[in-house]
Motif scaffolding. Structure first.
Motif, PDB file in Angstrom:
ATOM      1  N   PRO A 176      -4.533   5.972  10.481  1.00  0.00           N
ATOM      2  CA  PRO A 176      -5.792   6.139   9.747  1.00  0.00           C
ATOM      3  C   PRO A 176      -5.603   5.997   8.235  1.00  0.00           C
ATOM      4  O   PRO A 176      -6.478   5.481   7.543  1.00  0.00           O
ATOM      5  CB  PRO A 176      -6.251   7.550  10.112  1.00  0.00           C
ATOM      6  N   GLY A 177      -4.459   6.419   7.721  1.00  0.00           N
ATOM      7  CA  GLY A 177      -4.176   6.261   6.304  1.00  0.00           C
ATOM      8  C   GLY A 177      -4.100   4.797   5.910  1.00  0.00           C
ATOM      9  O   GLY A 177      -4.604   4.399   4.852  1.00  0.00           O
ATOM     10  N   GLN A 178      -3.481   3.996   6.751  1.00  0.00           N
ATOM     11  CA  GLN A 178      -3.405   2.552   6.486  1.00  0.00           C
ATOM     12  C   GLN A 178      -4.793   1.926   6.553  1.00  0.00           C
ATOM     13  O   GLN A 178      -5.144   1.087   5.711  1.00  0.00           O
ATOM     14  CB  GLN A 178      -2.477   1.862   7.497  1.00  0.00           C
ATOM     15  N   ILE A 179      -5.567   2.316   7.557  1.00  0.00           N
ATOM     16  CA  ILE A 179      -6.928   1.784   7.682  1.00  0.00           C
ATOM     17  C   ILE A 179      -7.730   2.123   6.434  1.00  0.00           C
ATOM     18  O   ILE A 179      -8.407   1.257   5.858  1.00  0.00           O
ATOM     19  CB  ILE A 179      -7.625   2.319   8.954  1.00  0.00           C
ATOM     20  N   SER A 210      -6.624   2.803   3.440  1.00  0.00           N
ATOM     21  CA  SER A 210      -6.114   2.042   2.290  1.00  0.00           C
ATOM     22  C   SER A 210      -6.627   0.610   2.303  1.00  0.00           C
ATOM     23  O   SER A 210      -7.013   0.075   1.259  1.00  0.00           O
ATOM     24  CB  SER A 210      -4.585   2.054   2.287  1.00  0.00           C
ATOM     25  N   VAL A 211      -6.647  -0.016   3.466  1.00  0.00           N
ATOM     26  CA  VAL A 211      -7.153  -1.387   3.563  1.00  0.00           C
ATOM     27  C   VAL A 211      -8.641  -1.414   3.209  1.00  0.00           C
ATOM     28  O   VAL A 211      -9.100  -2.298   2.475  1.00  0.00           O
ATOM     29  CB  VAL A 211      -6.899  -1.975   4.967  1.00  0.00           C
ATOM     30  N   MET A 212      -9.387  -0.435   3.685  1.00  0.00           N
ATOM     31  CA  MET A 212     -10.807  -0.376   3.351  1.00  0.00           C
ATOM     32  C   MET A 212     -11.008  -0.193   1.847  1.00  0.00           C
ATOM     33  O   MET A 212     -11.916  -0.795   1.253  1.00  0.00           O
ATOM     34  CB  MET A 212     -11.489   0.744   4.130  1.00  0.00           C
ATOM     35  N   ASN A 213     -10.156   0.616   1.209  1.00  0.00           N
ATOM     36  CA  ASN A 213     -10.248   0.807  -0.238  1.00  0.00           C
ATOM     37  C   ASN A 213      -9.970  -0.502  -0.983  1.00  0.00           C
ATOM     38  O   ASN A 213     -10.650  -0.810  -1.966  1.00  0.00           O
ATOM     39  CB  ASN A 213      -9.273   1.891  -0.702  1.00  0.00           C
ATOM     40  N   LEU A 221       0.847  -1.182   0.000  1.00  0.00           N
ATOM     41  CA  LEU A 221       0.000   0.000   0.000  1.00  0.00           C
ATOM     42  C   LEU A 221       0.885   1.236   0.000  1.00  0.00           C
ATOM     43  O   LEU A 221       1.760   1.388   0.844  1.00  0.00           O
ATOM     44  CB  LEU A 221      -0.892   0.023   1.247  1.00  0.00           C
ATOM     45  N   ASP A 222       0.662   2.104  -0.950  1.00  0.00           N
ATOM     46  CA  ASP A 222       1.416   3.346  -1.019  1.00  0.00           C
ATOM     47  C   ASP A 222       0.735   4.356  -0.107  1.00  0.00           C
ATOM     48  O   ASP A 222      -0.469   4.563  -0.194  1.00  0.00           O
ATOM     49  CB  ASP A 222       1.444   3.848  -2.459  1.00  0.00           C
ATOM     50  N   GLN A 223       1.481   4.936   0.767  1.00  0.00           N
ATOM     51  CA  GLN A 223       0.919   5.886   1.712  1.00  0.00           C
ATOM     52  C   GLN A 223       1.485   7.276   1.493  1.00  0.00           C
ATOM     53  O   GLN A 223       2.636   7.437   1.112  1.00  0.00           O
ATOM     54  CB  GLN A 223       1.212   5.450   3.147  1.00  0.00           C
ATOM     55  N   MET A 281     -12.728   3.044  10.743  1.00  0.00           N
ATOM     56  CA  MET A 281     -12.234   4.397  11.010  1.00  0.00           C
ATOM     57  C   MET A 281     -12.836   4.943  12.301  1.00  0.00           C
ATOM     58  O   MET A 281     -12.127   5.532  13.118  1.00  0.00           O
ATOM     59  CB  MET A 281     -12.548   5.329   9.842  1.00  0.00           C
ATOM     60  N   ALA A 282     -14.116   4.741  12.497  1.00  0.00           N
ATOM     61  CA  ALA A 282     -14.763   5.214  13.722  1.00  0.00           C
ATOM     62  C   ALA A 282     -14.246   4.439  14.928  1.00  0.00           C
ATOM     63  O   ALA A 282     -14.050   5.020  16.005  1.00  0.00           O
ATOM     64  CB  ALA A 282     -16.282   5.069  13.603  1.00  0.00           C
ATOM     65  N   ALA A 283     -14.001   3.153  14.751  1.00  0.00           N
ATOM     66  CA  ALA A 283     -13.473   2.341  15.850  1.00  0.00           C
ATOM     67  C   ALA A 283     -12.101   2.843  16.273  1.00  0.00           C
ATOM     68  O   ALA A 283     -11.807   2.937  17.465  1.00  0.00           O
ATOM     69  CB  ALA A 283     -13.397   0.869  15.430  1.00  0.00           C
ATOM     70  N   TYR A 284     -11.274   3.175  15.291  1.00  0.00           N
ATOM     71  CA  TYR A 284      -9.949   3.700  15.617  1.00  0.00           C
ATOM     72  C   TYR A 284     -10.068   5.033  16.346  1.00  0.00           C
ATOM     73  O   TYR A 284      -9.390   5.263  17.353  1.00  0.00           O
ATOM     74  CB  TYR A 284      -9.111   3.864  14.344  1.00  0.00           C
TER      75      TYR A 284
END
Length: 104
Positions: free
Chosen positions: A13-16, A18-21, A2-4, A79-82
């Protein structure tokens, strides 16, 4: 991989996100009507094949993924959980007056 954009957005949050995407893309790929796609391809119907792919792409899979996460015992909204977890604040507080990472 995953490119961040780690210089612009917060790392976790960016990783989360990306995983969701990726999860959304995989779910949409699973929705492709392969029989209809093959039929359009065999007929040389480029627009028809594109329509089959676009139908899957245009499908909002977020409710399905939220339901699946819930069935797996996970929070439906990562995202909300985080955000609720308070983890970002915790790690930020731990860095205050901490030792900088490095070789020395």
């Amino acid at each position: 991989m995953l490119d961040q954009c780690h210089n612009i957005e917060p790392k976790i949050p960016g990783q989360i996100r990306s995983v969701m995407n990726v999860q959304e893309a995989v779910a949409k790929a699973a929705l492709v009507d392969h029989a209809a796609l093959a039929k359009a391809q065999e007929a040389g119907d480029v627009l028809g094949a594109n329509a089959v792919l676009m139908d899957a792409y245009a499908t909002d899979v977020r409710p399905l993924l939220a339901e699946l996460r819930g069935e797996l015992g996970l929070d439906p909204d990562p995202m909300a959980a985080y955000a609720r977890s308070g983890y970002a604040g915790k790690i930020a507080a731990e860095r205050v007056s901490g030792t900088a990472a490095g070789w020395g």
